[in-house]
Design an enzyme around this catalytic site. Structure first.
Site, PDB file in Angstrom:
ATOM      1  N   LYS A  87       0.896  -1.178  -0.091  1.00  9.91           N
ATOM      2  CA  LYS A  87      -0.231   0.037  -0.106  1.00  9.91           C
ATOM      3  C   LYS A  87       0.850   1.410  -0.024  1.00  9.91           C
ATOM      4  CE  LYS A  87      -3.909  -2.207   2.351  1.00  9.91           C
ATOM      5  NZ  LYS A  87      -4.560  -2.562   3.383  1.00  9.91           N
ATOM      6  N   GLN A 110      -4.836  -1.200   9.648  1.00 14.84           N
ATOM      7  CA  GLN A 110      -4.827  -2.692   9.127  1.00 14.84           C
ATOM      8  C   GLN A 110      -5.357  -3.490  10.181  1.00 14.84           C
ATOM      9  OE1 GLN A 110      -3.699  -2.978   5.929  1.00 14.84           O
ATOM     10  NE2 GLN A 110      -4.095  -5.373   6.069  1.00 14.84           N
ATOM     11  N   ASP A 151     -11.094   3.181   4.075  1.00 16.46           N
ATOM     12  CA  ASP A 151     -11.573   1.499   4.114  1.00 16.46           C
ATOM     13  C   ASP A 151     -13.015   1.496   3.797  1.00 16.46           C
ATOM     14  OD1 ASP A 151      -9.627  -0.206   4.024  1.00 16.46           O
ATOM     15  OD2 ASP A 151      -9.348  -0.078   6.177  1.00 16.46           O
TER      16      ASP A 151
HETATM   17  N1  GUN Z   1      -7.118  -6.556   6.328  1.00 20.07           N
HETATM   18  C1  GUN Z   1      -7.302  -7.557   5.126  1.00 20.07           C
HETATM   19  N2  GUN Z   1      -8.040  -6.475   4.378  1.00 20.07           N
HETATM   20  C2  GUN Z   1      -8.253  -5.415   4.655  1.00 20.07           C
HETATM   21  C3  GUN Z   1      -8.657  -4.192   4.330  1.00 20.07           C
HETATM   22  O1  GUN Z   1      -8.970  -4.229   3.201  1.00 20.07           O
HETATM   23  N3  GUN Z   1      -8.410  -3.028   5.085  1.00 20.07           N
HETATM   24  C4  GUN Z   1      -7.719  -3.035   6.144  1.00 20.07           C
HETATM   25  N4  GUN Z   1      -7.686  -2.072   6.906  1.00 20.07           N
HETATM   26  N5  GUN Z   1      -7.304  -4.142   6.846  1.00 20.07           N
HETATM   27  C5  GUN Z   1      -7.450  -5.264   6.002  1.00 20.07           C
END
Ligand code: GUN
Length: 283
Positions: free
Chosen positions: A53, A97, A120
């Site tokens: 990311k 996350q 998100d």
């Molecule tokens: N963990 C697995 N997928 C995601 C996601 O799309 N966003 C976040 N914040 N954590 C994750």
């Protein structure tokens, strides 16, 4: 004749180029899009996702700030970090996350994020907005799946869509997006009896269960579009999806590979949401 590939790497490159241009234009007007990523503890999968990311942000002219916190952090200390980011004018998107350590209530943490910075799309305000057909931020993985369908001009209206997996992150928002696009939806969950009876009806099949290769060729309607959200690591170190790609590719009309399908699209839509958040801030 094997299925055609839903190539998430190719589509991501196209969309990320557009995002990079739009970010540069917004930066020149005085608002450089900024994303804060909070990573707690040392979960190896989360480390990889977060690294990808942050790298994608750099390439898209988006400022990223990685905040690493120890697994032992208290909930209230974490909330303090989020409150500071909520009021920081250089930060337009905040991502925590998941999963979080056991002592921390994920719901409380997500609800503490300013909904206008919730790139998100997990905050109840954003989940509710999506459900009522007026989304602010669409959750990145389902948003990416919709972009893959759009890229092949798939006629979603009137199609039968079956989603296997009912999580807040993928299954439920995926259902809302497909419903809004005019599909007839079935959501299967871990209690569903005879999943194959449902999946065989699907024109569009989206699978997000975390069970390696659970969807086999006899569970797929010939010609269906199969979107595999799973990323599983096998004992030999190789990655595979929730769909048995090597079999299903001979039945499906379209199929997304793992890796190189939904994964890069999730990151691309995070960049898109961050750009949109910065645009809202700038206006
Ligand atoms: N963990 C697995 N997928 C995601 C996601 O799309 N966003 C976040 N914040 N954590 C994750």
């Amino acid at each position: 004749m094997p299925a055609k590939l839903l190539d998430g790497n190719l589509l991501s490159r196209q969309i990320r180029t557009e995002i990079a241009t739009a970010s540069a234009i917004l930066s020149a007007k005085g608002t450089k899009p900024g994303l804060a990523v909070i990573l707690i503890g040392e979960n190896p999968a989360s480390e990889i996702y977060v690294r990808n990311k942050v790298k994608a942000c750099e390439e898209a002219n988006i400022r990223s700030r990685l905040i690493r916190l120890p697994a032992t952090i208290s909930e209230s200390d974490l909330l303090d970090h989020i409150h500071a980011l909520n009021t920081n004018p250089d930060i337009h998107g905040i991502l925590v996350q998941l999963p979080l350590p056991a002592q921390i209530d994920s719901f409380k943490v997500i609800e503490s994020i300013d909904p206008m910075k919730d790139v998100d799309g997990f905050h109840v305000a954003n989940a509710g907005a999506l459900m009522t057909g007026k989304p602010l931020f669409k959750p990145c993985t389902p948003y990416g799946c919709m972009k893959l369908l759009e890229s092949i001009d798939y006629p979603i209206r009137g199609a039968r869509a079956v989603i296997v997996g009912a999580s807040n992150i993928v299954g439920k928002p995926m259902a809302m997006l497909l419903l809004q696009a005019g599909a007839t939806i079935t959501i299967c969950n871990s209690k569903t009896k005879d999943i194959g009876a449902h999946t065989r009806e699907a024109d569009i099949l989206v699978v997000a269960t975390g069970i390696p290769k659970m969807i086999t060729a006899n569970m797929v309607k010939p010609g269906a579009v199969v979107i595999d959200v799973g990323i599983n690591r096998l004992a030999d170190g190789k990655l595979c999806g929730d769909v048995d790609f090597d079999e299903v590719k001979y039945v499906a009309g379209w199929i997304s590979p793992v890796p190189g399908g939904v994964g890069p699209m999730t990151i691309t839509m995070l960049l898109q949401n961050t750009l949109e958040a910065a645009n809202h801030f700038h206006q």
